[in-house]
Motif scaffolding. Structure first.
Motif, PDB file in Angstrom:
ATOM      1  N   TYR A  31      10.858  62.239   4.290  1.00 55.60           N
ATOM      2  CA  TYR A  31      11.345  62.944   3.099  1.00 55.60           C
ATOM      3  C   TYR A  31      12.325  64.047   3.493  1.00 55.60           C
ATOM      4  N   LEU A  32      12.003  64.826   4.505  1.00 54.90           N
ATOM      5  CA  LEU A  32      12.895  65.896   4.947  1.00 54.90           C
ATOM      6  C   LEU A  32      14.213  65.347   5.472  1.00 54.90           C
ATOM      7  N   ILE A  34      15.682  62.525   4.596  1.00 59.60           N
ATOM      8  CA  ILE A  34      16.443  61.930   3.497  1.00 59.60           C
ATOM      9  C   ILE A  34      17.066  63.008   2.626  1.00 59.60           C
ATOM     10  N   THR A  35      16.303  64.044   2.264  1.00 56.69           N
ATOM     11  CA  THR A  35      16.831  65.086   1.379  1.00 56.69           C
ATOM     12  C   THR A  35      17.837  65.984   2.076  1.00 56.69           C
ATOM     13  N   LYS A  36      17.878  65.997   3.382  1.00 55.23           N
ATOM     14  CA  LYS A  36      18.833  66.825   4.102  1.00 55.23           C
ATOM     15  C   LYS A  36      20.261  66.352   3.852  1.00 55.23           C
ATOM     16  N   ASN A  37      20.467  65.086   3.591  1.00 54.19           N
ATOM     17  CA  ASN A  37      21.801  64.529   3.411  1.00 54.19           C
ATOM     18  C   ASN A  37      22.191  64.341   1.955  1.00 54.19           C
ATOM     19  N   ILE A  38      21.337  64.751   1.010  1.00 56.27           N
ATOM     20  CA  ILE A  38      21.668  64.621  -0.403  1.00 56.27           C
ATOM     21  C   ILE A  38      22.537  65.800  -0.812  1.00 56.27           C
ATOM     22  N   VAL A  41      21.421  69.658  -2.297  1.00 53.74           N
ATOM     23  CA  VAL A  41      20.089  70.059  -1.874  1.00 53.74           C
ATOM     24  C   VAL A  41      20.229  70.828  -0.581  1.00 53.74           C
ATOM     25  N   THR A  42      19.627  71.993  -0.523  1.00 50.15           N
ATOM     26  CA  THR A  42      19.679  72.801   0.677  1.00 50.15           C
ATOM     27  C   THR A  42      18.273  72.975   1.233  1.00 50.15           C
ATOM     28  N   THR A  43      18.182  73.183   2.543  1.00 48.19           N
ATOM     29  CA  THR A  43      16.871  73.357   3.158  1.00 48.19           C
ATOM     30  C   THR A  43      16.497  74.819   3.311  1.00 48.19           C
ATOM     31  N   TYR A  48      19.129  77.453  -4.142  1.00 49.34           N
ATOM     32  CA  TYR A  48      19.326  76.187  -4.828  1.00 49.34           C
ATOM     33  C   TYR A  48      20.790  76.075  -5.215  1.00 49.34           C
TER      34      TYR A  48
END
Length: 156
Positions: A31-32, A34-38, A41-43, A48
């Motif tokens: 999950y981490l 995948i969402t890193k490249n969307i 979306v920021t980590t 936000y």
């Protein structure tokens, strides 16, 4: 002769728990990644970002305004340049040009009502932007202002 294999219940429970924990851990890691490249979306915690294309803009120019002073002793001012982001309505830019004196007057009134302390607080610029956009949208007929941007901001 066949031997009977005995399995300890504690070992079986430990093995099942270990499999569940590794499955959950690997799903979280996936999950981490995948969402890193969307986009959008920021980590970073608490940040936000919503990425989108900017609409047409309209420059309102410079504003130099005296700020509200609770004690009246110290004269402070703000110098800023504001750019409005407009929606894609056909006649909105023409209406903004016609109403520019009204819009500038409203922004000056909003800025004059603020004190240095109010403009220095952490969320003050977002609140100020929201007030400016809301007040301008209340005047408009043919469209809406999406956002206001401070291109330059000096408080003295």
């Amino acid at each position: 002769m066949a031997r009977k294999v005995e399995i300890d219940v504690r070992i079986l429970i430990f093995a099942v728990a270990l499999i569940i924990i590794t499955s959950v851990g690997s799903a979280f890691a996936a999950y981490l990644m995948i969402t890193k490249n969307i986009p959008g979306v920021t980590t970073e915690p608490g940040v936000y970002v919503h990425k989108r294309e900017i609409g047409p803009t309209y420059e309102l120019g410079n504003f130099i305004v005296n700020l509200s002073s609770p004690n009246g002793l110290q004269s402070r001012f703000v110098r800023t340049e504001i750019v409005l982001e407009l929606d894609n309505s056909k006649n909105l830019e023409a209406e903004i040009q016609r109403r520019e004196p009204q819009i500038r007057d409203r922004i000056i009134s909003i800025l004059r009502s603020r004190s240095v302390d109010q403009l220095s607080s952490p969320d003050s610029l977002n609140t100020l932007k929201l007030d400016i956009v809301t007040q301008i949208n209340n005047m408009l007929i043919s469209g809406t202002v999406m956002d206001a941007y401070f291109v330059d901001l000096v408080i003295q």
